[in-house]
Design an enzyme around this catalytic site. Sequence first.
Site, PDB file in Angstrom:
ATOM      1  N   TYR A  64      -4.144   1.095  -4.541  1.00 17.67           N
ATOM      2  CA  TYR A  64      -2.957   1.666  -3.911  1.00 17.67           C
ATOM      3  C   TYR A  64      -2.224   2.571  -4.909  1.00 17.67           C
ATOM      4  O   TYR A  64      -1.324   2.154  -5.634  1.00 17.67           O
ATOM      5  CB  TYR A  64      -2.012   0.568  -3.429  1.00 17.67           C
ATOM      6  CG  TYR A  64      -2.614  -0.392  -2.424  1.00 17.67           C
ATOM      7  CD1 TYR A  64      -3.764  -0.073  -1.714  1.00 17.67           C
ATOM      8  CD2 TYR A  64      -2.028  -1.627  -2.188  1.00 17.67           C
ATOM      9  CE1 TYR A  64      -4.314  -0.955  -0.798  1.00 17.67           C
ATOM     10  CE2 TYR A  64      -2.569  -2.511  -1.265  1.00 17.67           C
ATOM     11  CZ  TYR A  64      -3.707  -2.178  -0.581  1.00 17.67           C
ATOM     12  OH  TYR A  64      -4.248  -3.061   0.325  1.00 17.67           O
ATOM     13  N   ASP A 116       1.767  -8.338  -1.527  1.00 17.59           N
ATOM     14  CA  ASP A 116       0.341  -8.022  -1.610  1.00 17.59           C
ATOM     15  C   ASP A 116       0.148  -6.572  -2.036  1.00 17.59           C
ATOM     16  O   ASP A 116       0.593  -5.643  -1.364  1.00 17.59           O
ATOM     17  CB  ASP A 116      -0.315  -8.254  -0.247  1.00 17.59           C
ATOM     18  CG  ASP A 116      -1.796  -7.914  -0.272  1.00 17.59           C
ATOM     19  OD1 ASP A 116      -2.590  -8.775  -0.713  1.00 17.59           O
ATOM     20  OD2 ASP A 116      -2.164  -6.800   0.145  1.00 17.59           O
ATOM     21  N   TRP A 147       0.840  -1.206   0.000  1.00 15.23           N
ATOM     22  CA  TRP A 147       0.000   0.000   0.000  1.00 15.23           C
ATOM     23  C   TRP A 147       0.871   1.252   0.000  1.00 15.23           C
ATOM     24  O   TRP A 147       0.712   2.157  -0.832  1.00 15.23           O
ATOM     25  CB  TRP A 147      -0.922  -0.023   1.224  1.00 15.23           C
ATOM     26  CG  TRP A 147      -1.799   1.184   1.392  1.00 15.23           C
ATOM     27  CD1 TRP A 147      -2.115   2.132   0.450  1.00 15.23           C
ATOM     28  CD2 TRP A 147      -2.496   1.582   2.579  1.00 15.23           C
ATOM     29  NE1 TRP A 147      -2.955   3.089   0.981  1.00 15.23           N
ATOM     30  CE2 TRP A 147      -3.213   2.774   2.291  1.00 15.23           C
ATOM     31  CE3 TRP A 147      -2.594   1.039   3.862  1.00 15.23           C
ATOM     32  CZ2 TRP A 147      -4.001   3.429   3.238  1.00 15.23           C
ATOM     33  CZ3 TRP A 147      -3.386   1.696   4.805  1.00 15.23           C
ATOM     34  CH2 TRP A 147      -4.082   2.872   4.492  1.00 15.23           C
ATOM     35  N   ARG A 151       9.490   0.805   3.162  1.00 11.56           N
ATOM     36  CA  ARG A 151       9.959   1.728   2.126  1.00 11.56           C
ATOM     37  C   ARG A 151      11.449   1.582   1.847  1.00 11.56           C
ATOM     38  O   ARG A 151      11.945   2.127   0.870  1.00 11.56           O
ATOM     39  CB  ARG A 151       9.667   3.172   2.551  1.00 11.56           C
ATOM     40  CG  ARG A 151       8.181   3.553   2.523  1.00 11.56           C
ATOM     41  CD  ARG A 151       7.999   4.975   3.032  1.00 11.56           C
ATOM     42  NE  ARG A 151       6.637   5.458   2.964  1.00 11.56           N
ATOM     43  CZ  ARG A 151       6.111   6.121   1.935  1.00 11.56           C
ATOM     44  NH1 ARG A 151       6.835   6.353   0.868  1.00 11.56           N
ATOM     45  NH2 ARG A 151       4.864   6.549   1.979  1.00 11.56           N
TER      46      ARG A 151
END
Length: 339
Positions: A57, A52, A21, A303
Amino acid sequence: MQMRPLGGSGILASAVGFGAWAIGGWMWGGTEEKDAITSIHAALDNGINLIDTAPMYGMGRSEEIVGKALKGSYRQKAVLATKCALEWDGTATGGSFHFAADDFGKVEGDNPQYRVMRNGRPDVIRKELEDSLRRLNTDVIDLFQTHWQDPTTPIEDTMGELMKMQREGKIRAIGCSNATPEDMDRYRSVGRLDVDQEKYSMLDRGHEQDNLPYCADHSIAFLAYSPLAQGLLTGAVGPDRVFNPTDNRNKLPRFSVENRVKVAAFLDAIRPIADDYRLTLGQLVTAWTISQPGCTHALLGARTPKQVEENARGGQVILQPEAIAAITEKVETMLRSVE
């Protein structure tokens, strides 16, 4: 890394998955594509094979980045999961209004950039499948999940189309998200349901009364999203943290300074257990989450490669029953004071 089945699909997926996401940028203050790709590669190198994502997103952005990351031999290492039944480009008819949004997050007003619709019509999810295959640069999606349930389309019709996709070899496993046991009964009346993905964490324990026991009873994998409560349970989001204005956490009551103080006190209380296992707080929280009855997998965003490496450790350790009980006791004490 612990490997656990995705229901009856025959697919083994890492107990800790990479939740994509945040790398889509939407509601997370933007993204850096190069860092995101490097992070996905780090996940695969550290035993995390479950990736996933979802069209929602970043309005396709996350899927595009995942597709770039999984070029070549990387695709064979991954269990690739994405979703359908949320439509935002205005090309489909029908469905139920979900929320309004722009490129930065949810918005109010009568003329938003995007009107996001829950839409499980067979023709709509078929188009979404083809769009996702293109963005992900793949011929098959390992796990295809309905993102939200559409009250205007019978679940039996949606599941019928998903079963067709599976017979065609375009998807391997079928899942739902943000569903109820009654919804899952309807999916299962048509065919095999492999996965249920729900919000579940130390701060969000409602599914211990419904979906978790249901999934355990019916051999359905349970994928917990936001198991670290969007970073709140890692210790990295303390009372002094200032959020980017486009970061969705900026508007959530849970992230009030008062609540962050209470969560910080809880984390201090379980820190000795983390030290005993040589884990960070986030790793301990992850290990506790996937040790709960019925919870088979936890999806964690990252990230940077360093964050990925830290996440992976939480799926490698098995907590002793006495440690789980001690943590749970402190969780319940905290929940009596946190919104």
